[in-house]
Design a protein around this motif. Structure first.
Motif, short mmCIF file in Angstrom:
data_model
loop_
_atom_site.label_atom_id
_atom_site.label_comp_id
_atom_site.label_asym_id
_atom_site.label_seq_id
_atom_site.Cartn_x
_atom_site.Cartn_y
_atom_site.Cartn_z
N SER A 57 -0.46 -3.92 8.59
CA SER A 57 -0.98 -2.74 7.55
C SER A 57 -2.22 -4.33 7.54
CB SER A 57 -0.44 -1.83 6.84
OG SER A 57 0.27 -3.36 5.36
N VAL A 110 0.83 -6.72 2.73
CA VAL A 110 2.49 -6.63 1.73
C VAL A 110 2.62 -6.83 0.18
CG1 VAL A 110 4.49 -6.19 1.68
CG2 VAL A 110 3.41 -5.85 3.25
N ASN A 116 4.68 8.76 1.72
CA ASN A 116 3.79 7.58 1.06
C ASN A 116 4.43 7.45 -0.28
OD1 ASN A 116 2.96 7.36 4.04
ND2 ASN A 116 2.16 7.82 4.00
N GLY A 130 -4.61 0.74 5.01
CA GLY A 130 -3.87 1.03 4.64
C GLY A 130 -2.69 -0.28 3.72
N ARG A 131 -2.37 -0.18 2.62
CA ARG A 131 -1.78 -1.31 2.38
C ARG A 131 -0.18 -0.88 1.49
NH1 ARG A 131 -3.38 -6.27 1.02
NH2 ARG A 131 -2.70 -7.29 -0.48
N ALA A 132 0.70 -1.29 1.27
CA ALA A 132 2.07 -1.21 1.08
C ALA A 132 2.27 -2.44 -0.94
CB ALA A 132 3.40 -2.29 1.40
N HIS A 139 7.98 5.59 7.46
CA HIS A 139 9.61 5.39 7.50
C HIS A 139 10.37 5.66 7.10
CE1 HIS A 139 5.59 5.13 3.77
NE2 HIS A 139 6.91 3.85 3.83
N TYR A 186 2.42 3.51 -0.04
CA TYR A 186 2.00 3.45 0.70
C TYR A 186 0.22 3.73 0.41
CZ TYR A 186 0.33 1.61 5.38
OH TYR A 186 -0.47 1.06 6.27
N ARG A 203 8.28 0.81 -1.72
CA ARG A 203 6.59 0.51 -1.23
C ARG A 203 6.23 1.67 -1.31
NH1 ARG A 203 8.23 -4.81 -0.14
NH2 ARG A 203 8.46 -4.28 1.36
N GLU A 256 4.73 -2.00 7.78
CA GLU A 256 3.68 -2.50 6.43
C GLU A 256 3.82 -4.03 7.24
OE1 GLU A 256 6.72 -0.70 2.64
OE2 GLU A 256 6.90 -3.19 3.68
#
Length: 245
Positions: free
Chosen positions: A99, A102, A168, A118-120, A186, A151, A149, A96
């Motif tokens: 990325s 977060v 995700n 991407g983003r959490a 993960h 993703y 979280r 994260e």
């Protein structure tokens, strides 16, 4: 030539034993007759001159901002390694932090280093349990997921398709993200101990970049048999039929 595997921030990012993925790489390399060492790096001053692979584990939300601050001092190096094809494995919050950013359940927004897309974003409830993934590159991958979280923004480049578990999230049916030789996942376990094909791929990239050959050693075959049995047992426990794997 000695291969150097950097374990980033193991004092902060090792709540699930994910920093031990670095030891898995070093041991499998040694079984193949390659000289490899693991160097723990908790700040930029401890960075070795040569880096052949990087492992970044998962930490708690309480350590997110401190971990980000330390990683920020390595931002240029991380971006260069990713561009040059140095294998980087980031797990859980380590992923994260690499990325775009977060978002935490308490309303904080922490800017990531932007190494991975991407983003959490927060889930309504934490997910914990077995995670089984089908990867076109590595076959069936198993591990344990434990995250609060989801993703989003990595739909075009997942590590694999979820067979059991959440991955995700957001009904994507996907797990992880891959950009070149940079992997986010993960999967706890440590993931490379449970999934030696994944580990061997990373070692192969390390060796090739160093002008070396890599063929798994005889000891690896014995250990891999145990890993395969454990992987099958975890898949069955998660309700994944052999035909689906």
């Amino acid at each position: 030539m000695s291969l150097t595997i950097v374990s980033l921030l193991p004092a902060l990012q090792n709540t699930n034993g994910d920093a031990q993925n670095a030891q898995v790489l070093a041991m499998r390399a040694a079984w193949a007759g390659l000289d490899a060492e693991v160097i723990a790096v908790d700040d930029a001053d401890r960075l070795p001159d040569r880096v052949d692979a990087v492992v970044l584990g998962s930490g708690s939300d309480a350590s997110l901002e401190e971990s980000r601050s330390r990683l920020l001092a390595l931002h240029d190096e991380l971006r260069r390694w990713g561009t040059e094809g140095v294998p980087i494995l980031a797990v859980g919050t380590g992923w994260e932090l690499l990325s775009w950013g977060v978002e935490t359940g308490d309303g904080r927004s922490i800017e990531g280093l932007g190494i991975l897309p991407g983003r959490a974003v927060p889930r309504t409830a934490r997910v914990t349990g077995d995670l089984v993934v089908r990867s076109s590159a590595f076959g069936t991958l198993v591990g344990f997921e434990n995250h609060a979280r989801d993703y989003r923004g990595a739909e075009g480049s997942p590590l694999g398709r979820v067979l059991a578990g959440v991955g995700n999230g957001r009904d994507s049916g996907q797990e992880g993200v891959v950009m070149g030789s940079v992997y986010g996942t993960h999967l706890h376990g440590p993931v490379l101990a449970k999934n030696p094909a994944f580990a061997d791929h990373l070692i192969g990239v390390m060796a090739e970049r160093a002008g070396l050959g890599y063929t798994p050693g005889g000891r690896a075959a014995e250990v891999d048999a145990y890993a395969s049995a454990a992987r099958d047992a975890q898949s069955r426990a998660a309700g994944v039929e052999a035909s689906a794997r």
